[in-house]
Design a protein around this motif. Structure first.
Motif, PDB file in Angstrom:
ATOM      1  N   LEU A  52      -7.398   3.591  -0.703  1.00 42.98           N
ATOM      2  CA  LEU A  52      -6.682   3.742  -1.925  1.00 42.98           C
ATOM      3  C   LEU A  52      -6.598   5.366  -2.365  1.00 42.98           C
ATOM      4  CD1 LEU A  52      -8.560   0.925  -4.016  1.00 42.98           C
ATOM      5  CD2 LEU A  52      -5.956   1.172  -3.366  1.00 42.98           C
ATOM      6  N   GLU A  53      -7.372   6.100  -1.871  1.00 46.37           N
ATOM      7  CA  GLU A  53      -7.417   7.634  -2.225  1.00 46.37           C
ATOM      8  C   GLU A  53      -6.353   8.199  -1.406  1.00 46.37           C
ATOM      9  OE1 GLU A  53     -11.264   9.018  -1.563  1.00 46.37           O
ATOM     10  OE2 GLU A  53     -12.214   8.212  -3.540  1.00 46.37           O
ATOM     11  N   PHE A  54      -5.978   7.820  -0.228  1.00 45.51           N
ATOM     12  CA  PHE A  54      -5.322   8.227   0.375  1.00 45.51           C
ATOM     13  C   PHE A  54      -3.783   7.848   0.139  1.00 45.51           C
ATOM     14  CE2 PHE A  54      -2.199   8.334   4.133  1.00 45.51           C
ATOM     15  CZ  PHE A  54      -2.346   9.735   4.584  1.00 45.51           C
ATOM     16  N   VAL A  67       1.718  -0.694   1.954  1.00 43.09           N
ATOM     17  CA  VAL A  67       0.942  -1.748   1.841  1.00 43.09           C
ATOM     18  C   VAL A  67       1.434  -2.835   0.815  1.00 43.09           C
ATOM     19  CG1 VAL A  67      -1.283  -2.776   1.886  1.00 43.09           C
ATOM     20  CG2 VAL A  67      -0.970  -0.793   3.259  1.00 43.09           C
ATOM     21  N   GLU A  68       1.885  -3.996   0.986  1.00 45.51           N
ATOM     22  CA  GLU A  68       2.095  -4.713  -0.095  1.00 45.51           C
ATOM     23  C   GLU A  68       0.957  -4.980  -1.069  1.00 45.51           C
ATOM     24  OE1 GLU A  68       4.344  -8.037   1.146  1.00 45.51           O
ATOM     25  OE2 GLU A  68       5.258  -7.342   2.874  1.00 45.51           O
ATOM     26  N   ASP A  69       1.526  -5.231  -2.389  1.00 45.10           N
ATOM     27  CA  ASP A  69       0.327  -5.509  -3.318  1.00 45.10           C
ATOM     28  C   ASP A  69      -0.554  -4.421  -3.393  1.00 45.10           C
ATOM     29  OD1 ASP A  69       1.983  -7.691  -3.480  1.00 45.10           O
ATOM     30  OD2 ASP A  69       0.678  -8.782  -2.472  1.00 45.10           O
ATOM     31  N   LEU A  70      -0.469  -3.255  -2.944  1.00 47.29           N
ATOM     32  CA  LEU A  70      -1.700  -2.267  -3.025  1.00 47.29           C
ATOM     33  C   LEU A  70      -2.191  -2.054  -4.285  1.00 47.29           C
ATOM     34  CD1 LEU A  70      -3.337  -0.536  -1.047  1.00 47.29           C
ATOM     35  CD2 LEU A  70      -1.615   1.423  -1.463  1.00 47.29           C
TER      36      LEU A  70
END
Length: 97
Positions: A52-54, A67-70
């Motif tokens: 998530l940070e990246f 990425v779907e639904d991230l």
């Protein structure tokens, strides 16, 4: 680093990667059957927080992991983290000497 570009990953790339994986497995099996010690690399699943940070960093430069639904996963992750904090006993902070 001076540049980041996205390249199209076509069937040839996937095929080469599959052959590389098959070769790695074959060599590992060969060494294992003969009892030959060797070093190997393990690919563990990435830490969700780091992913998530990246993604946030990539978004700042106009990119995405795709990425779907991230975002939904990010919200679920944040909610799970806050619940974990709520369930921990409060710690007393002591001033440093």
């Amino acid at each position: 680093m001076t540049n980041i570009t996205r390249s199209v990953r076509n069937i040839a790339h996937r095929l080469i990667e599959e052959f590389m994986l098959a070769a790695n497995r074959a060599v590992a099996g060969y060494l294992l059957q003969r009892g030959i010690e060797s070093l190997h690399r393990v690919h563990e699943k990435p830490d969700a927080r780091k992913v998530l940070e990246f993604e946030e960093l990539a978004r700042a430069f106009g990119y995405s992991l795709g990425v779907e639904d991230l975002h939904q996963r990010e919200v679920a992750f944040a909610m799970a983290a806050s619940r974990a904090r709520e369930s921990r006993p409060a710690r007393l902070l002591r001033p440093r000497p």
